[in-house]
Write a protein that holds these residues in place. Sequence first.
Motif, PDB file in Angstrom:
ATOM      1  N   THR A   1       0.710  -1.436  -0.284  1.00 24.53           N
ATOM      2  CA  THR A   1       0.067   0.006   0.088  1.00 24.53           C
ATOM      3  C   THR A   1       0.679   1.528   0.469  1.00 24.53           C
ATOM      4  OG1 THR A   1      -0.140   0.040   2.807  1.00 24.53           O
ATOM      5  CG2 THR A   1      -2.407  -0.807   1.328  1.00 24.53           C
ATOM      6  N   GLY A   2       2.047   1.133   0.632  1.00 31.91           N
ATOM      7  CA  GLY A   2       2.774   2.172   0.331  1.00 31.91           C
ATOM      8  C   GLY A   2       4.212   2.904  -0.765  1.00 31.91           C
ATOM      9  N   LEU A   3       4.098   1.268  -1.672  1.00 33.79           N
ATOM     10  CA  LEU A   3       4.659   1.833  -3.023  1.00 33.79           C
ATOM     11  C   LEU A   3       4.369   2.643  -3.646  1.00 33.79           C
ATOM     12  CD1 LEU A   3       5.250  -2.061  -3.653  1.00 33.79           C
ATOM     13  CD2 LEU A   3       7.292  -0.708  -3.355  1.00 33.79           C
ATOM     14  N   ASN A   4       5.339   2.947  -4.416  1.00 37.61           N
ATOM     15  CA  ASN A   4       5.396   4.320  -5.485  1.00 37.61           C
ATOM     16  C   ASN A   4       6.079   3.777  -6.887  1.00 37.61           C
ATOM     17  OD1 ASN A   4       4.034   6.335  -4.452  1.00 37.61           O
ATOM     18  ND2 ASN A   4       6.211   7.348  -2.926  1.00 37.61           N
ATOM     19  N   LYS A   5       6.428   2.790  -6.549  1.00 39.89           N
ATOM     20  CA  LYS A   5       7.612   2.249  -7.563  1.00 39.89           C
ATOM     21  C   LYS A   5       8.056   1.241  -6.844  1.00 39.89           C
ATOM     22  CE  LYS A   5      10.571   5.880  -7.315  1.00 39.89           C
ATOM     23  NZ  LYS A   5      12.168   5.259  -7.685  1.00 39.89           N
ATOM     24  N   LEU A   6       8.217   0.103  -8.062  1.00 40.50           N
ATOM     25  CA  LEU A   6       8.676  -1.336  -7.513  1.00 40.50           C
ATOM     26  C   LEU A   6      10.204  -1.460  -7.084  1.00 40.50           C
ATOM     27  CD1 LEU A   6       6.800  -3.511 -10.100  1.00 40.50           C
ATOM     28  CD2 LEU A   6       6.290  -2.874  -7.926  1.00 40.50           C
ATOM     29  N   ASP A   7      10.789  -0.496  -7.384  1.00 44.21           N
ATOM     30  CA  ASP A   7      12.473  -0.819  -7.221  1.00 44.21           C
ATOM     31  C   ASP A   7      12.367  -0.198  -5.519  1.00 44.21           C
ATOM     32  OD1 ASP A   7      12.387   2.453  -7.069  1.00 44.21           O
ATOM     33  OD2 ASP A   7      13.710   2.343  -8.732  1.00 44.21           O
ATOM     34  N   GLU A   8      11.680   0.471  -4.703  1.00 43.09           N
ATOM     35  CA  GLU A   8      10.930   0.254  -3.629  1.00 43.09           C
ATOM     36  C   GLU A   8      10.922  -0.528  -2.675  1.00 43.09           C
ATOM     37  OE1 GLU A   8       9.673   5.091  -3.346  1.00 43.09           O
ATOM     38  OE2 GLU A   8       8.152   3.026  -3.476  1.00 43.09           O
ATOM     39  N   LEU A   9      10.868  -1.783  -3.241  1.00 42.32           N
ATOM     40  CA  LEU A   9      10.557  -2.889  -2.351  1.00 42.32           C
ATOM     41  C   LEU A   9      11.314  -3.487  -1.624  1.00 42.32           C
ATOM     42  CD1 LEU A   9       7.874  -4.842  -1.674  1.00 42.32           C
ATOM     43  CD2 LEU A   9       7.829  -5.885  -4.107  1.00 42.32           C
ATOM     44  N   PRO A  10      12.732  -4.170  -2.491  1.00 42.59           N
ATOM     45  CA  PRO A  10      13.834  -4.827  -1.232  1.00 42.59           C
ATOM     46  C   PRO A  10      14.339  -3.469  -0.658  1.00 42.59           C
ATOM     47  CG  PRO A  10      14.022  -4.298  -3.934  1.00 42.59           C
ATOM     48  CD  PRO A  10      12.910  -3.924  -3.936  1.00 42.59           C
ATOM     49  N   GLY A  11      13.850  -2.428  -0.316  1.00 46.34           N
ATOM     50  CA  GLY A  11      14.598  -1.733   0.754  1.00 46.34           C
ATOM     51  C   GLY A  11      13.477  -2.077   1.673  1.00 46.34           C
ATOM     52  N   LEU A  12      11.997  -1.634   1.655  1.00 44.49           N
ATOM     53  CA  LEU A  12      11.571  -2.032   2.676  1.00 44.49           C
ATOM     54  C   LEU A  12      11.052  -3.612   3.184  1.00 44.49           C
ATOM     55  CD1 LEU A  12       8.221  -0.086   0.639  1.00 44.49           C
ATOM     56  CD2 LEU A  12       9.631   0.555   2.221  1.00 44.49           C
ATOM     57  N   ILE A  13      11.254  -4.628   2.352  1.00 45.43           N
ATOM     58  CA  ILE A  13      10.986  -5.791   3.360  1.00 45.43           C
ATOM     59  C   ILE A  13      12.669  -6.385   3.844  1.00 45.43           C
ATOM     60  CG2 ILE A  13       9.301  -5.999   1.756  1.00 45.43           C
ATOM     61  CD1 ILE A  13      10.627  -8.160   0.186  1.00 45.43           C
ATOM     62  N   LYS A  14      14.113  -5.249   3.461  1.00 42.96           N
ATOM     63  CA  LYS A  14      15.256  -5.570   3.679  1.00 42.96           C
ATOM     64  C   LYS A  14      15.764  -6.580   5.009  1.00 42.96           C
ATOM     65  CE  LYS A  14      19.998  -4.420   2.779  1.00 42.96           C
ATOM     66  NZ  LYS A  14      21.014  -2.667   2.102  1.00 42.96           N
ATOM     67  N   PHE A  15      14.540  -5.652   5.608  1.00 41.30           N
ATOM     68  CA  PHE A  15      15.392  -6.074   7.026  1.00 41.30           C
ATOM     69  C   PHE A  15      14.617  -7.684   7.929  1.00 41.30           C
ATOM     70  CE2 PHE A  15      10.394  -4.449   7.235  1.00 41.30           C
ATOM     71  CZ  PHE A  15       9.980  -5.723   8.163  1.00 41.30           C
ATOM     72  N   PHE A  16      14.206  -7.803   6.958  1.00 44.67           N
ATOM     73  CA  PHE A  16      13.600  -9.873   7.179  1.00 44.67           C
ATOM     74  C   PHE A  16      14.299 -10.235   6.177  1.00 44.67           C
ATOM     75  CE2 PHE A  16       8.863  -8.085   6.107  1.00 44.67           C
ATOM     76  CZ  PHE A  16       8.369  -8.654   7.444  1.00 44.67           C
ATOM     77  N   PHE A  17      15.680 -10.128   5.438  1.00 41.99           N
ATOM     78  CA  PHE A  17      16.881 -10.713   5.262  1.00 41.99           C
ATOM     79  C   PHE A  17      18.008 -10.403   5.910  1.00 41.99           C
ATOM     80  CE2 PHE A  17      13.261 -11.005   1.795  1.00 41.99           C
ATOM     81  CZ  PHE A  17      13.388 -11.758   1.747  1.00 41.99           C
ATOM     82  N   ASN A  18      17.966  -9.322   6.168  1.00 46.58           N
ATOM     83  CA  ASN A  18      19.706  -8.732   6.880  1.00 46.58           C
ATOM     84  C   ASN A  18      19.132  -7.722   8.359  1.00 46.58           C
ATOM     85  OD1 ASN A  18      21.878  -7.062   7.254  1.00 46.58           O
ATOM     86  ND2 ASN A  18      22.495  -6.745   5.235  1.00 46.58           N
ATOM     87  N   ASP A  19      19.989  -8.515   9.143  1.00 42.06           N
ATOM     88  CA  ASP A  19      19.685  -7.932  10.526  1.00 42.06           C
ATOM     89  C   ASP A  19      20.955  -7.018  11.138  1.00 42.06           C
ATOM     90  OD1 ASP A  19      21.863  -9.887  11.075  1.00 42.06           O
ATOM     91  OD2 ASP A  19      21.297 -10.645  12.419  1.00 42.06           O
ATOM     92  N   GLU A  20      21.494  -6.022   9.726  1.00 42.49           N
ATOM     93  CA  GLU A  20      22.482  -5.195  10.517  1.00 42.49           C
ATOM     94  C   GLU A  20      21.946  -3.611  10.277  1.00 42.49           C
ATOM     95  OE1 GLU A  20      26.151  -5.790  10.490  1.00 42.49           O
ATOM     96  OE2 GLU A  20      25.122  -8.179   9.956  1.00 42.49           O
ATOM     97  N   PHE A  21      21.360  -3.051  11.205  1.00 41.22           N
ATOM     98  CA  PHE A  21      21.158  -2.123  12.178  1.00 41.22           C
ATOM     99  C   PHE A  21      22.087  -1.220  12.589  1.00 41.22           C
ATOM    100  CE2 PHE A  21      17.727  -5.603  12.412  1.00 41.22           C
ATOM    101  CZ  PHE A  21      16.749  -5.620  11.482  1.00 41.22           C
ATOM    102  N   ASP A  22      21.809   0.256  12.130  1.00 38.14           N
ATOM    103  CA  ASP A  22      22.006   1.203  12.621  1.00 38.14           C
ATOM    104  C   ASP A  22      21.274   1.398  13.797  1.00 38.14           C
ATOM    105  OD1 ASP A  22      23.536   3.029  13.781  1.00 38.14           O
ATOM    106  OD2 ASP A  22      22.810   4.498  11.898  1.00 38.14           O
ATOM    107  N   PHE A  23      21.335   1.286  15.198  1.00 38.72           N
ATOM    108  CA  PHE A  23      21.148   1.814  16.366  1.00 38.72           C
ATOM    109  C   PHE A  23      21.745   3.056  16.612  1.00 38.72           C
ATOM    110  CE2 PHE A  23      19.911  -3.597  16.893  1.00 38.72           C
ATOM    111  CZ  PHE A  23      19.419  -3.072  16.570  1.00 38.72           C
TER     112      PHE A  23
END
Length: 481
Positions: free
Chosen positions: A364-386
């Motif tokens: 529902t928040g997608l403006n274009k499809l190349d944004e999708l990896p960034g929106l779900i990336k956290f499922f695949f990678n846990d390198e977060f900047d706390f």
Amino acid sequence: MSEKEIRVRIAPSPTGSLHLGTVRTSFYNCLFAKKHGGKFILRIEDTDVQRNKDEYTKEILDGFNWLGIKFDEGPYYQSARLDLYRKFAQKLLDEGKAYYCFVTPEELDELRKIQRAAKVPEKYDNRHRNLTKDQKDKFISEGRKAVTRFKLPDNTDIKWNDEIRGLVSVNTNDLGGDPVIMRADGIPLYNFAVVVDDGDMKMTHVIRGDDHLHNTAKQIPIFEALGFPVPIFAHAPLIFTHDREKLSKRKHGDIANIDKYQKEGYLPEAMANYLVHMSWTQPDKPEEEIFKIDAVALKFELSRISKSSAVYDLPKLNWFNNHYIKEKSLSEIYELSKRFLEKDLNLSIYPKDQILKMIDAVRTGLNKLDELPGLIKFFFNDEFDFSRDEVASSLRTENGRRVLEKILIQINLFNFQNPGDCKNKVDGIGKELALKGKDLYWPLRVALSGSNKGPDLGLIISLLGAEKVKSRIEKALKVLV
């Protein structure tokens, strides 16, 4: 409308990428042809040998194909029609309607300097219109090369009833002098080649941008001189930026090119809807913005194209694209986005059905499809900047520590197969700790996704599973130490 078959065309030049304005005009031509059961022709104007590139030709053809723009004829290439242009140029010379001009570039530069100094419009002064044979022979003996110029009528108002703009009148004195129609090397210039093509291909209507108004005034006398019927003209407004500048490849870069939007994951139906709606509204539903191109063909009228300049509006385009993305099934979005997902993510980590759930959570928040990896990336990678302020403030609190520790203690009680149950379990822990809202949810969101915003928290927990949830919470707690 006449019973004669309607024939329209679009004629891009492969000297650059396919422009948004060309695409919009293509749709207007296509809709007009469909409305009247006519033919839509593709012509490639590739006579500029120095600037033409095969890659641009391919990009133009690929762009039309991606957008679903179908042609009844073509592509025809001007480079394959050079003998035809030379034949018609010779006809004009033989009939005294054109002439050889031997003026050198240096002489033209000097003429322009004089005109600028006198603060008068720069134009060719037609000085070689009536050369004698001796004068021509002298220039030839000097090694001068001649271009061919068309004799425009002097001080004559060229008038036509434009299907969009109404009555248009341009005086020939304002057209820069007799135009060159053939270069010395036998290559035709635009205003001549386009007339020969439109006449030879029996175009009934020419629908194009209003930057061609003066070209039309030059072309009508050439049509008449060659004995071709003059087509009906319609000049659509150009696309401008919010700064009132004409949208151009040179000045505004790739935002002017359709290729950019294809590469970034805009949907062709969204581009079509947005571009057509820019300057045209439905006669029966002018307030309705969303429509399929084929569905409005029978309603299309050139007279409903606005005379005012269109304005490039990226947020509006994104709104259209978001609408069409939400219309797609999850499997369609997955397939359309796969090129972006596979580039940035290791999709083998999750089964496809779980990836579809991730897509469903964010689409529902997608403006274009190349944004999708960034929106779900956290499922695949846990390198977060706390260390980021908005993240640290959610995590580095006593309540945050209490929430994360409590969830670790009770993690084996979570039903990870059910997002709703996962959310209810978090709410239950909140009641035990007398916490709710952001005090309860944000520390957990940050620990699991690196952000205090995002999809449903229960879904995040469910998709990550017990092992990843435990690992990420433990990693976040170390930051709190």
